[in-house]
Design an enzyme around this catalytic site. Structure first.
Site, PDB file in Angstrom:
ATOM      1  N   TYR A   1      60.394  17.314 108.288  1.00  0.00           N
ATOM      2  CA  TYR A   1      60.549  16.133 109.145  1.00  0.00           C
ATOM      3  C   TYR A   1      60.543  14.852 108.320  1.00  0.00           C
ATOM      4  O   TYR A   1      59.644  14.620 107.506  1.00  0.00           O
ATOM      5  CB  TYR A   1      59.415  16.100 110.162  1.00  0.00           C
TER       6      TYR A   1
ATOM      7  N   SER B   1      58.184  23.463 107.826  1.00  0.00           N
ATOM      8  CA  SER B   1      57.893  22.540 108.919  1.00  0.00           C
ATOM      9  C   SER B   1      59.119  22.401 109.816  1.00  0.00           C
ATOM     10  O   SER B   1      59.565  23.381 110.411  1.00  0.00           O
ATOM     11  CB  SER B   1      57.421  21.204 108.346  1.00  0.00           C
ATOM     12  N   GLN B   2      59.709  21.193 109.937  1.00  0.00           N
ATOM     13  CA  GLN B   2      60.937  21.056 110.707  1.00  0.00           C
ATOM     14  C   GLN B   2      61.995  22.047 110.229  1.00  0.00           C
ATOM     15  O   GLN B   2      62.705  22.667 111.035  1.00  0.00           O
ATOM     16  CB  GLN B   2      61.482  19.636 110.583  1.00  0.00           C
TER      17      GLN B   2
ATOM     18  N   ASP C   1      46.077  23.451 109.447  1.00  0.00           N
ATOM     19  CA  ASP C   1      47.241  22.596 109.602  1.00  0.00           C
ATOM     20  C   ASP C   1      47.062  21.684 110.812  1.00  0.00           C
ATOM     21  O   ASP C   1      47.034  22.134 111.953  1.00  0.00           O
ATOM     22  CB  ASP C   1      48.488  23.478 109.777  1.00  0.00           C
TER      23      ASP C   1
ATOM     24  N   HIS D   1      48.952  21.371 106.139  1.00  0.00           N
ATOM     25  CA  HIS D   1      50.385  21.501 106.367  1.00  0.00           C
ATOM     26  C   HIS D   1      51.176  21.775 105.085  1.00  0.00           C
ATOM     27  O   HIS D   1      52.329  22.187 105.159  1.00  0.00           O
ATOM     28  CB  HIS D   1      50.915  20.249 107.066  1.00  0.00           C
TER      29      HIS D   1
END
Length: 317
Positions: free
Chosen positions: A87, A181-182, A267, A296
């Protein structure tokens, strides 16, 4: 601050797909295919690895940028890893991501429209306007699945696989998708929407069980949804319905390629139960690497090594 969920691996999501979920994505991708892919590859950088500047037509025919890296002097088609950024990040610079090419793969790293000013720069605009939103991308066009930002990005991600396969030195039968992540959430979406992939590797994936993420996350982009609903109190049902069309839990139950997940139990951005929600729904062969004491950042280089071993096995190197 990290979060601690008791027994996150036992969580099972109750999320169910909207009745028109599959028809929505079939229509969206059919509309994208009406535009010529027009994948173009321009040599940009060469040492022992060569990198091509890539442009292809994504959602709405909009130009999307990427880098394609592979070992210099390659003469026979290679298996390919298509990767999506986390992200806020973009494709960065040509020489930044050479791991997979150094390991003998072709590697396409897609830019994300409108992003690329958070932690690496990007070159792809998002020319579509929408209504009021909380700063960020999660609530851009969030009152309608047709206008939501991630409809466009997921379509771009599917088209990125087609762009990689258009390069003559990519073996189109041996393509994997990955991201953190994203990027992991996008990999799950593509794993469902491109049925002939060889492997899927989502690391600490975002975009999974959006409601739970909005309820539990203490950092990161799920908080954009929380902040939006704190102002637009009457939009809750509409927002979560729209978000369901980009939810990795629903894509996971439609994906069948071998998968390697990773999850971090501290996370704060992607609560671990949201990752397990997608993992438990995943329809193909799967395993998960667990990092109990990480946030994360997840497994970082340790996970890189695990992922490379996974690709060596699934892409038959």
């Amino acid at each position: 601050m990290p979060i601690t969920e008791p027994n996150p691996g036992e969580y099972r999501s109750t999320l169910r797909a909207p009745d028109d979920f599959d028809a929505f994505w079939a229509r969206t991708l059919a509309q994208a295919r009406a535009f010529a892919l027009d994948a173009r590859f321009t040599p940009a950088w060469q040492r022992t690895i060569e990198v091509h500047d890539v442009t292809f037509a994504g959602f709405g025919g909009h130009p999307v940028k990427a880098w394609l890296a592979l070992p210099a002097g390659t003469r026979e088609p290679l298996p390919c890893v298509v990767e999506y950024p986390g992200y806020g990040g973009g494709r960065g610079l040509a020489h930044e991501r050479l791991l997979y090419a150094a390991a003998g793969y072709a590697h396409l790293y897609m830019d994300v429209r409108g992003q690329g000013s958070g932690w690496s720069h990007g070159d792809t605009p998002d020319p579509v306007g929408t209504g009021p939103q909380h700063p960020g991308f999660m609530t851009r066009g969030v009152l309608d699945p047709d206008t939501h930002y991630y409809r466009r990005v997921i379509t771009d991600a599917v088209r990125a696989v087609a762009a990689a396969r258009a390069f003559p030195l990519v073996d189109g039968s041996r393509v994997a998708v990955t991201g953190e992540s994203q990027g992991g959430g996008l990999a799950l979406a593509v794993g469902a929407l491109v049925p002939d992939l060889a492997a899927v590797a989502p690391d600490v994936p975002f975009l999974c069980d959006h409601r739970r993420g909005a309820e539990l996350a203490t950092a990161g982009p799920y908080r954009e949804v929380t902040a939006y609903l704190a102002v637009h109190r009457d939009h809750e049902e509409q927002v979560f319905r729209t978000l369901s069309y980009s939810d990795g839990v629903l894509f996971a139950e439609r994906a069948t390629a071998p998968a390697l997940f990773s999850v971090a139990h501290m996370d704060a951005s992607c609560p671990p139960s949201t990752v397990y929600a997608a993992y438990h729904r995943y329809a193909g062969p799967k395993r998960i690497e667990i990092y109990p004491f990480n946030g994360h950042e997840g497994g970082e280089a340790v996970q890189d090594a695990a992922r490379l071993a996974f690709f060596d096995a699934t892409l038959a190197r």
